[in-house]
Scaffold this motif. Structure first.
Motif, mmCIF file in Angstrom:
data_model
loop_
_atom_site.group_PDB
_atom_site.id
_atom_site.type_symbol
_atom_site.label_atom_id
_atom_site.label_comp_id
_atom_site.label_asym_id
_atom_site.label_seq_id
_atom_site.Cartn_x
_atom_site.Cartn_y
_atom_site.Cartn_z
ATOM 1 N N THR A 32 26.127 28.986 42.328
ATOM 2 C CA THR A 32 25.127 27.930 42.554
ATOM 3 C C THR A 32 23.953 28.469 43.338
ATOM 4 N N VAL A 36 22.581 22.806 47.805
ATOM 5 C CA VAL A 36 23.395 21.857 47.055
ATOM 6 C C VAL A 36 22.894 20.456 47.372
ATOM 7 N N ARG A 51 24.250 25.887 50.713
ATOM 8 C CA ARG A 51 25.591 26.009 50.143
ATOM 9 C C ARG A 51 26.617 26.350 51.228
#
Length: 147
Positions: A32, A36, A51
């Motif tokens: 990712t 987030v 993250r």
């Protein structure tokens, strides 16, 4: 305080549920981006967090799910000798002996000793390694005696 389980889910139950969700997300998004988006129930605008904060949240949730208390402290915090002794689960006099033997770094503020959390954690890691090695040696000796 006593919590009546018949009244609904406990903090540990909610932490377990949230932990499963967070772990699933992290596992399915190993690459990712560095941030987030989290969407709170009933909200339309996401909260954007790094993250590593979500990874830290997973660690916190795992402790809560196990019914353990969690405290978040800054890395540069200094502890009193009693706080440090409590963290190591030793007596205060024993901790002071470790300080005087230079096993753990500390500084004096007037007549009081202050231990940096980082120094205490470094000592704890080293002590855990020493204990692990001792257990391995005992296991090897036991094996030799049985043969």
């Amino acid at each position: 305080m006593t919590i009546d389980a018949s009244r609904g889910p406990t903090d540990a139950d909610r932490a377990r549920e949230a932990l499963e969700t967070v772990r699933r997300y992290l596992a399915s998004h190993p690459e990712t981006p560095e941030f987030v988006e989290l969407l709170a129930a009933g909200e339309s605008e996401p909260l954007v967090v790094p993250r590593h904060v979500v990874e830290l949240l997973a660690t916190i949730l795992s402790h809560m799910a196990a019914g353990e208390g969690v405290a978040v402290v800054p890395k540069n915090v200094e502890l009193t000798t009693q706080q440090a002794a409590d963290m190591l689960n030793v007596s205060r006099p024993y901790l002071i002996k470790l300080l005087e033997l230079d096993e753990i770094e500390y500084r004096k503020v007037g007549t009081h000793r202050r231990i940096a959390l980082e120094s205490l954690l470094a000592y704890k890691r080293q002590d855990d390694l020493r204990r692990g090695e001792a257990v391995d040696e005992l296991g090897a000796l036991t094996q030799e005696l049985e043969d």
